[in-house]
Design a protein around this motif. Structure first.
Motif, PDB file in Angstrom:
ATOM      1  N   GLY A 107     -35.708  63.036 -20.642  1.00  0.00           N
ATOM      2  CA  GLY A 107     -34.587  62.366 -20.786  1.00  0.00           C
ATOM      3  C   GLY A 107     -34.672  60.820 -20.371  1.00  0.00           C
ATOM      4  O   GLY A 107     -33.662  60.141 -20.230  1.00  0.00           O
ATOM      5  N   CYS A 108     -36.013  60.356 -20.308  1.00  0.00           N
ATOM      6  CA  CYS A 108     -36.100  59.152 -19.714  1.00  0.00           C
ATOM      7  C   CYS A 108     -35.640  58.078 -21.260  1.00  0.00           C
ATOM      8  O   CYS A 108     -35.560  58.623 -22.350  1.00  0.00           O
ATOM      9  CB  CYS A 108     -37.640  58.631 -19.413  1.00  0.00           C
ATOM     10  N   ALA A 109     -35.500  57.003 -21.078  1.00  0.00           N
ATOM     11  CA  ALA A 109     -35.217  55.907 -22.138  1.00  0.00           C
ATOM     12  C   ALA A 109     -36.593  55.709 -22.609  1.00  0.00           C
ATOM     13  O   ALA A 109     -37.692  55.971 -22.147  1.00  0.00           O
ATOM     14  CB  ALA A 109     -34.633  54.479 -21.435  1.00  0.00           C
ATOM     15  N   TRP A 110     -36.569  55.382 -24.004  1.00  0.00           N
ATOM     16  CA  TRP A 110     -37.947  55.109 -24.742  1.00  0.00           C
ATOM     17  C   TRP A 110     -38.791  54.118 -24.224  1.00  0.00           C
ATOM     18  O   TRP A 110     -39.923  54.210 -24.102  1.00  0.00           O
ATOM     19  CB  TRP A 110     -37.686  54.688 -26.315  1.00  0.00           C
TER      20      TRP A 110
ATOM     21  N   ARG B 140     -26.929  64.971 -22.512  1.00  0.00           N
ATOM     22  CA  ARG B 140     -26.020  64.077 -23.186  1.00  0.00           C
ATOM     23  C   ARG B 140     -26.367  63.358 -24.360  1.00  0.00           C
ATOM     24  O   ARG B 140     -27.583  63.677 -24.606  1.00  0.00           O
ATOM     25  CB  ARG B 140     -25.708  62.970 -22.112  1.00  0.00           C
ATOM     26  N   ASP B 141     -25.634  62.641 -24.963  1.00  0.00           N
ATOM     27  CA  ASP B 141     -26.001  62.177 -26.114  1.00  0.00           C
ATOM     28  C   ASP B 141     -26.311  60.533 -26.040  1.00  0.00           C
ATOM     29  O   ASP B 141     -25.559  59.865 -25.761  1.00  0.00           O
ATOM     30  CB  ASP B 141     -24.854  62.245 -27.369  1.00  0.00           C
ATOM     31  N   TYR B 142     -27.548  60.322 -25.943  1.00  0.00           N
ATOM     32  CA  TYR B 142     -27.870  58.845 -25.571  1.00  0.00           C
ATOM     33  C   TYR B 142     -28.173  58.193 -27.038  1.00  0.00           C
ATOM     34  O   TYR B 142     -28.437  56.842 -26.810  1.00  0.00           O
ATOM     35  CB  TYR B 142     -29.647  58.902 -25.014  1.00  0.00           C
ATOM     36  N   GLU B 143     -28.145  58.665 -28.103  1.00  0.00           N
ATOM     37  CA  GLU B 143     -28.291  57.995 -29.244  1.00  0.00           C
ATOM     38  C   GLU B 143     -27.274  57.256 -30.095  1.00  0.00           C
ATOM     39  O   GLU B 143     -25.943  57.804 -29.784  1.00  0.00           O
ATOM     40  CB  GLU B 143     -29.026  58.909 -30.439  1.00  0.00           C
ATOM     41  N   ARG B 144     -27.369  56.182 -30.566  1.00  0.00           N
ATOM     42  CA  ARG B 144     -26.525  55.213 -31.251  1.00  0.00           C
ATOM     43  C   ARG B 144     -26.140  56.048 -32.765  1.00  0.00           C
ATOM     44  O   ARG B 144     -24.958  55.804 -33.046  1.00  0.00           O
ATOM     45  CB  ARG B 144     -26.912  53.950 -31.360  1.00  0.00           C
TER      46      ARG B 144
ATOM     47  N   SER C 143     -19.524  70.332 -27.183  1.00  0.00           N
ATOM     48  CA  SER C 143     -19.062  68.415 -27.230  1.00  0.00           C
ATOM     49  C   SER C 143     -19.830  68.119 -25.786  1.00  0.00           C
ATOM     50  O   SER C 143     -20.110  68.684 -25.017  1.00  0.00           O
ATOM     51  CB  SER C 143     -17.612  68.540 -26.564  1.00  0.00           C
ATOM     52  N   VAL C 144     -20.574  67.111 -25.981  1.00  0.00           N
ATOM     53  CA  VAL C 144     -21.187  66.320 -25.119  1.00  0.00           C
ATOM     54  C   VAL C 144     -20.883  64.814 -24.754  1.00  0.00           C
ATOM     55  O   VAL C 144     -20.346  64.235 -25.754  1.00  0.00           O
ATOM     56  CB  VAL C 144     -22.815  66.517 -25.360  1.00  0.00           C
ATOM     57  N   LYS C 145     -21.027  64.476 -23.730  1.00  0.00           N
ATOM     58  CA  LYS C 145     -20.810  63.065 -23.460  1.00  0.00           C
ATOM     59  C   LYS C 145     -21.641  61.965 -23.918  1.00  0.00           C
ATOM     60  O   LYS C 145     -23.002  62.441 -24.168  1.00  0.00           O
ATOM     61  CB  LYS C 145     -20.607  62.932 -21.926  1.00  0.00           C
ATOM     62  N   THR C 146     -21.512  60.812 -24.244  1.00  0.00           N
ATOM     63  CA  THR C 146     -22.142  59.727 -24.521  1.00  0.00           C
ATOM     64  C   THR C 146     -22.381  58.884 -23.817  1.00  0.00           C
ATOM     65  O   THR C 146     -21.354  58.631 -22.685  1.00  0.00           O
ATOM     66  CB  THR C 146     -21.762  59.004 -26.043  1.00  0.00           C
ATOM     67  N   VAL C 147     -23.450  57.998 -23.699  1.00  0.00           N
ATOM     68  CA  VAL C 147     -23.506  57.011 -22.530  1.00  0.00           C
ATOM     69  C   VAL C 147     -23.321  55.505 -22.990  1.00  0.00           C
ATOM     70  O   VAL C 147     -22.945  54.735 -22.043  1.00  0.00           O
ATOM     71  CB  VAL C 147     -24.987  57.117 -22.002  1.00  0.00           C
ATOM     72  N   GLU C 148     -23.488  55.418 -24.388  1.00  0.00           N
ATOM     73  CA  GLU C 148     -23.110  53.956 -24.834  1.00  0.00           C
ATOM     74  C   GLU C 148     -22.154  54.122 -26.041  1.00  0.00           C
ATOM     75  O   GLU C 148     -22.062  55.035 -26.459  1.00  0.00           O
ATOM     76  CB  GLU C 148     -24.283  53.251 -24.718  1.00  0.00           C
TER      77      GLU C 148
ATOM     78  N   ALA D 249     -27.507  60.963 -36.832  1.00  0.00           N
ATOM     79  CA  ALA D 249     -28.723  61.566 -37.360  1.00  0.00           C
ATOM     80  C   ALA D 249     -29.956  61.578 -36.208  1.00  0.00           C
ATOM     81  O   ALA D 249     -30.480  62.562 -36.433  1.00  0.00           O
ATOM     82  CB  ALA D 249     -29.475  60.427 -38.530  1.00  0.00           C
ATOM     83  N   HIS D 250     -30.096  60.614 -35.290  1.00  0.00           N
ATOM     84  CA  HIS D 250     -30.941  60.949 -34.418  1.00  0.00           C
ATOM     85  C   HIS D 250     -30.479  61.699 -33.134  1.00  0.00           C
ATOM     86  O   HIS D 250     -31.523  62.470 -32.564  1.00  0.00           O
ATOM     87  CB  HIS D 250     -31.375  59.359 -33.843  1.00  0.00           C
ATOM     88  N   ALA D 251     -29.220  61.991 -33.154  1.00  0.00           N
ATOM     89  CA  ALA D 251     -28.999  62.926 -32.270  1.00  0.00           C
ATOM     90  C   ALA D 251     -29.122  64.423 -32.559  1.00  0.00           C
ATOM     91  O   ALA D 251     -29.219  65.120 -31.828  1.00  0.00           O
ATOM     92  CB  ALA D 251     -27.317  62.835 -32.008  1.00  0.00           C
TER      93      ALA D 251
END
Length: 252
Positions: A56-59, A243-247, A115-120, A250-252
């Motif tokens: 779950g870390c950032a890239w 959570r959904d960290y992708e913008r 349903s999942v939360k997004t962070v950005e 398609a990547h989610a």
């Protein structure tokens, strides 16, 4: 005395046996390199992508002993765009079905949403009033083993019936034997049966609702529907999917 330099492994890294299965299914070179030999092996790139997914870390926070995050992300995005991940997944799913004594082509499936939360910020973000979640909604179609047949990711504000249409549109072209899909009551009710009619007329698929027993309070295991709930549990073992960290969807 051993003087070799051994790459440390992580719990998310592929084993030798897993890599032997996956390697023949992947493109031979990294995207965008042309004829140049890659600096980092495909296995190391896959291990980097898996580490980000599971931890779950950032890239940018991927360990330095793995492939550079920019390289791993470029490969991840390119293989998403050209369908590599989907092809690898479909081959592995069919092999599992055959190993379990099933036909590679399923005849029944289970559909549900999460349903999942997004962070950005990003595309297709909305509010699910029923779940009280602002983010995105995953519509997931699985076979009777819980293996994924299709996924559609969109705004959490999209209701289940329109979301199901997006996922089921053209599904018979991929799975010609599919004729029955179990769903929960949110997809079928007395006021709106358009999904049932649409699926029958356009995809020749029967939609069958598995209702919840109103007399039972709290959690209850429902026939057929528990399979897709287990799949959601499998997915959320990967912390990046809680959570959904992708913008991009398609990547989610």
């Amino acid at each position: 005395m051993c003087v070799c330099v051994c790459k440390p492994g992580y719990d998310s890294s592929l084993t030798d046996a897993q890599w032997a299965v996956v390697e023949p299914l992947l493109p031979r070179t990294h995207p965008g390199l042309g004829g140049r030999p890659p600096v980092h092996s495909r296995r190391l790139v896959i291990d980097t992508i898996s580490y980000v997914l599971v931890s779950g870390c950032a890239w940018r926070l991927a360990p330095r002993d793995l492939a550079p995050w920019a390289t791993a992300y470029r490969v991840f995005a390119a293989w998403t765009a050209d369908g590599t991940w989907a092809r690898v997944h479909d081959v592995l799913r069919d092999r599992v079905r055959v190993r379990e004594g099933r036909d590679p082509q399923p005849s029944a499936a289970i559909l549900d949403s999460q349903s999942v939360k997004t962070v950005e910020g990003g595309e297709h973000i909305g509010y699910d009033a029923g779940k009280r979640v602002r983010g995105r909604k995953r519509h997931v179609l699985v076979d009777t083993l819980g293996l994924i047949l299709g996924v559609s990711v969109g705004s959490a504000s999209v209701q289940d019936r329109p979301g199901a249409r997006l996922l089921l549109a053209g599904i018979r072209a991929r799975f010609p034997l599919l004729g029955l899909v179990w769903v929960d009551g949110g997809y079928v009710n007395s006021k709106d049966a358009t999904l049932v009619r649409w699926a029958e007329e356009n995809e020749n698929i029967e939609i069958v609702a598995v209702p919840r027993n109103a007399d039972v309070k709290g959690f209850q295991v429902l026939p057929r529907r528990w399979v897709v709930e287990r799949t959601f549990g499998w997915l959320t073992r990967c912390r990046r999917l809680t959570r959904d960290y992708e913008r991009k969807t398609a990547h989610a």
